[in-house]
Design a protein around this motif. Structure first.
Motif: not given
Length: 219
Positions: A21-50
């Motif tokens: 669960s996460l809220h990101i404001d308009k105009g915000e520059v947010v980074s997502i970090v974490g070790p490999s396998g943490a789910g970062k790219t999966t989350l990005l792909q879901i946000i991006g509708t891929l």
């Protein structure tokens, strides 16, 4: 701008996202970090509708994308979301300008309008004199800036970047990182960036730490 509520995703028996669960404001520059396998790219792909979440909802700019059809998602993605990948993914047979114009054509923009918009972006990025060059005639930093311009051509509300500076040298990394903030200030986009680059994470407005499919903390 982006509201993520209890998003879960599994691949077979592997639980990749366990309730984000996460809220990101308009105009915000947010980074997502974490070790490999943490789910970062999966989350990005879901946000991006891929990709689609198994559970939970995602709203972008007030639109719930969770239950959209494939056609509606494709249309929404083209008009509202821009992508920047680690390896620029430019089409080698097209010039820098033509690569930038392709998403505009998909959105129904006229050739003259798309060309004008592409040149505006190339000029902003200091690449006006490289417009007619093909990718194999560009440096790594130039290719990535062209890729960023392509992501921006339809003036999307959100730019999603997956390790965007991972293949660049130190100088080009610093220039690309600064470019994200220059673009936010000029065009008002929201940036969500998955990165292992600590220097980038440190300068973003907020850093989301992901571990084992859960948000470990923010700073």
């Amino acid at each position: 701008m982006i509201d993520i509520t209890n998003v879960k995703k599994s691949f077979g028996s592997l639980n990749v996202l366990k309730g984000i669960s996460l809220h990101i404001d308009k105009g915000e520059v947010v980074s997502i970090v974490g070790p490999s396998g943490a789910g970062k790219t999966t989350l990005l792909q879901i946000i991006g509708t891929l990709d689609k979440a198994d559970e939970g909802t995602i709203c972008i700019d007030g639109v719930d994308i969770s239950s959209m059809s494939k056609n509606k998602l494709s249309e929404f993605r083209n008009q509202h979301i821009g992508f920047v990948f680690q390896f620029h993914q430019l089409l080698p047979e097209f010039t820098a300008m033509e690569n930038i114009m392709i998403p505009a054509f998909i959105a129904g923009m006229s050739q003259s309008e798309a060309k004008k918009r592409a040149m505006e972006l190339l000029t902003f990025m200091g690449l006006a004199d490289r417009a007619s060059h093909k990718p194999n005639e560009l440096s790594g930093g130039e290719k990535q800036r062209v890729a960023v311009a392509r992501a921006l051509v339809n003036n999307p509300a959100v730019i999603l970047a997956d390790e965007p500076s991972g293949s660049l040298d130190t100088k080009n990394k610093a220039e690309l990182h600064q470019l994200f903030f220059d673009l936010r200030n000029r065009f008002g986009q929201t940036f969500v960036i998955v990165t292992h680059d600590e220097s980038l994470a440190k300068i973003t407005d907020r850093t989301i730490h992901l571990r084992d499919g859960l948000i470990e903390g923010t700073e």
